[in-house]
Design an enzyme around this catalytic site. Structure first.
Site, PDB file in Angstrom:
ATOM      1  N   TYR A  65       0.845  -1.194   0.000  1.00 33.63           N
ATOM      2  CA  TYR A  65       0.000   0.000   0.000  1.00 33.63           C
ATOM      3  C   TYR A  65       0.882   1.247   0.000  1.00 33.63           C
ATOM      4  O   TYR A  65       1.546   1.563   0.995  1.00 33.63           O
ATOM      5  CB  TYR A  65      -0.919   0.033   1.222  1.00 33.63           C
ATOM      6  CG  TYR A  65      -1.904  -1.105   1.330  1.00 33.63           C
ATOM      7  CD1 TYR A  65      -2.231  -1.904   0.235  1.00 33.63           C
ATOM      8  CD2 TYR A  65      -2.525  -1.388   2.545  1.00 33.63           C
ATOM      9  CE1 TYR A  65      -3.139  -2.954   0.348  1.00 33.63           C
ATOM     10  CE2 TYR A  65      -3.446  -2.424   2.666  1.00 33.63           C
ATOM     11  CZ  TYR A  65      -3.735  -3.206   1.561  1.00 33.63           C
ATOM     12  OH  TYR A  65      -4.636  -4.227   1.692  1.00 33.63           O
ATOM     13  N   LEU A 208     -18.075  -3.251   2.660  1.00 37.02           N
ATOM     14  CA  LEU A 208     -19.113  -2.411   2.066  1.00 37.02           C
ATOM     15  C   LEU A 208     -19.067  -2.452   0.547  1.00 37.02           C
ATOM     16  O   LEU A 208     -19.676  -1.617  -0.121  1.00 37.02           O
ATOM     17  CB  LEU A 208     -18.969  -0.961   2.553  1.00 37.02           C
ATOM     18  CG  LEU A 208     -19.165  -0.750   4.054  1.00 37.02           C
ATOM     19  CD1 LEU A 208     -18.906   0.694   4.436  1.00 37.02           C
ATOM     20  CD2 LEU A 208     -20.564  -1.163   4.472  1.00 37.02           C
ATOM     21  N   GLN A 210     -16.670  -1.701  -1.453  1.00 41.85           N
ATOM     22  CA  GLN A 210     -16.053  -0.444  -1.876  1.00 41.85           C
ATOM     23  C   GLN A 210     -17.056   0.711  -1.938  1.00 41.85           C
ATOM     24  O   GLN A 210     -16.905   1.653  -2.710  1.00 41.85           O
ATOM     25  CB  GLN A 210     -15.336  -0.611  -3.223  1.00 41.85           C
ATOM     26  CG  GLN A 210     -14.124  -1.524  -3.111  1.00 41.85           C
ATOM     27  CD  GLN A 210     -13.239  -1.518  -4.345  1.00 41.85           C
ATOM     28  OE1 GLN A 210     -13.595  -0.944  -5.380  1.00 41.85           O
ATOM     29  NE2 GLN A 210     -12.092  -2.147  -4.247  1.00 41.85           N
ATOM     30  N   GLY A 211     -18.079   0.638  -1.105  1.00 42.31           N
ATOM     31  CA  GLY A 211     -19.043   1.732  -1.012  1.00 42.31           C
ATOM     32  C   GLY A 211     -20.369   1.465  -1.676  1.00 42.31           C
ATOM     33  O   GLY A 211     -21.319   2.239  -1.492  1.00 42.31           O
ATOM     34  N   LEU A 213     -22.583  -0.668  -0.892  1.00 46.11           N
ATOM     35  CA  LEU A 213     -23.602  -0.927   0.119  1.00 46.11           C
ATOM     36  C   LEU A 213     -23.875   0.269   1.018  1.00 46.11           C
ATOM     37  O   LEU A 213     -24.710   0.186   1.920  1.00 46.11           O
ATOM     38  CB  LEU A 213     -23.197  -2.144   0.955  1.00 46.11           C
ATOM     39  CG  LEU A 213     -23.045  -3.444   0.153  1.00 46.11           C
ATOM     40  CD1 LEU A 213     -22.481  -4.558   1.022  1.00 46.11           C
ATOM     41  CD2 LEU A 213     -24.377  -3.860  -0.451  1.00 46.11           C
ATOM     42  N   GLY A 215     -25.182   2.919  -0.187  1.00 49.34           N
ATOM     43  CA  GLY A 215     -26.359   3.557  -0.765  1.00 49.34           C
ATOM     44  C   GLY A 215     -26.084   4.914  -1.362  1.00 49.34           C
ATOM     45  O   GLY A 215     -27.011   5.601  -1.803  1.00 49.34           O
TER      46      GLY A 215
END
Length: 332
Positions: A65, A208, A210-211, A213, A215
């Protein structure tokens, strides 16, 4: 109203407590997320400090990373917010030619970048298709025996290879870091039941999706850059197909005075022996993630979310690749 009371894994026999909600730090110092220099220089430290205040003990990074920068940022942030005695510092060796001597050298380098004497959890980032785990685990054992590594883990390993790696290591390989969320449920079949029976841990990355979930996105509001732009889940047809699942998350969220993202995290940590490691783009997001540990879904709610998720069939793999490439070209 959520109080933010953190939850911790039980009966795993580790020296330190593992919080059910941890913090993933891929985005620390990694340009591919597009968060900018101020995030790495200032916000990352604030996120770590606040997460600690809220009881988060698991902090996950990797040498790949930002090519070591994430480890340095995380290590500095932990030192500035109280040290590392009461937290789990987890990092990963990138398995390019992971022979025993290489693993030993890289483990020492990661510990130096993190500024710790002992890495609490040292993981093999990917299974190497050529180099057997016998030599990799020999390097892990050497690091453990001299005190540079406490617990050993793997990442992205199939269950049987995880089990074989443990045999070659000679004692427990504590964890396997795998993709696990409402839309990535493969660990439910065999891996998670085995971990629960045997006192092992599943570390859920992208809990999630990568977002997806959260919404926040739909076919008219798609992410425009960074890692998400190459994720098939954010193709317009996949976002449209996700509507029933996102609506189900919103329904449950209203019942708990929570957000869809918090309910999606609560679904993951509903299972014993699971640590979810969402990232955080801000202090507010770190607070929201940590508060998800305070949500206890009913069995009916959990089962209903699972059934709805099973009806979501996004286009992925080779079928999605031309559309992803076309979108990237259009934006360039």
């Amino acid at each position: 109203m959520l109080t933010g009371a953190m939850r911790y894994l039980e009966n795993i026999g580790t020296a330190k407590r593992y919080s059910a909600i941890g913090l993933g730090t891929w985005q620390f110092g990694s340009r591919e997320w597009g968060y900018g220099g101020d995030y790495a220089d200032r916000e990352a430290g604030r996120i770590v400090a606040r997460a600690r205040e809220l009881g988060t003990t698991v902090y996950d990074t990797a040498e790949i990373y930002g090519f070591g920068r994430s480890e340095r940022i995380l290590g500095q942030a932990l030192r500035e917010s109280g040290g590392t005695d009461d937290v789990v510092v987890a990092t990963k060796v990138f398995p390019v030619l992971p022979m025993a001597g290489v693993v030993e050298q890289r483990g020492v380098a990661s510990a130096q970048r993190l500024g710790v004497k002992t890495i609490d959890l040292y993981q093999v980032h990917q299974p190497n298709p050529v180099v057997p785990d016998s030599t990799t685990m020999r390097g892990m054992r050497a690091l453990h025996d001299v005190g540079i590594v406490d617990e050993v883990g793997v990442s992205n390993y199939p269950l049987q290879r995880w089990q074989r790696a443990e045999v070659t290591y000679g004692s427990r390989v504590l964890s396997n870091q795998v993709q696990f969320s409402l839309v990535s449920r493969a660990p439910l079949d065999e891996m998670l039941p085995w971990a629960q029976r045997t006192g092992h841990v599943i570390i859920a990355y992208s809990p999630l999706a990568q977002g997806l979930l959260s919404g926040r996105y739909d076919e008219t509001n798609r992410p425009t850059g960074g890692v998400r732009s190459a994720n098939a889940l954010f193709l317009p047809e996949n976002l449209q197909a996700a509507r029933p699942l996102l609506d189900a998350l919103r329904d449950v969220a209203r019942a708990h005075d929570a957000t869809p993202a918090q309910v999606a995290l609560a679904w993951v940590i509903h299972f014993p022996n699971v640590v979810a490691i969402p990232g955080a783009s801000s202090v507010a997001q770190a607070e929201s993630n940590a508060a998800a540990a305070d949500i206890t879904l009913t069995d009916a709610e959990h089962a209903a979310l699972t059934r709805t998720a099973e009806e979501y069939h996004p286009t992925t793999g080779a079928g999605a690749l031309p559309k992803i490439v076309a979108g990237l070209v259009k934006r360039s």
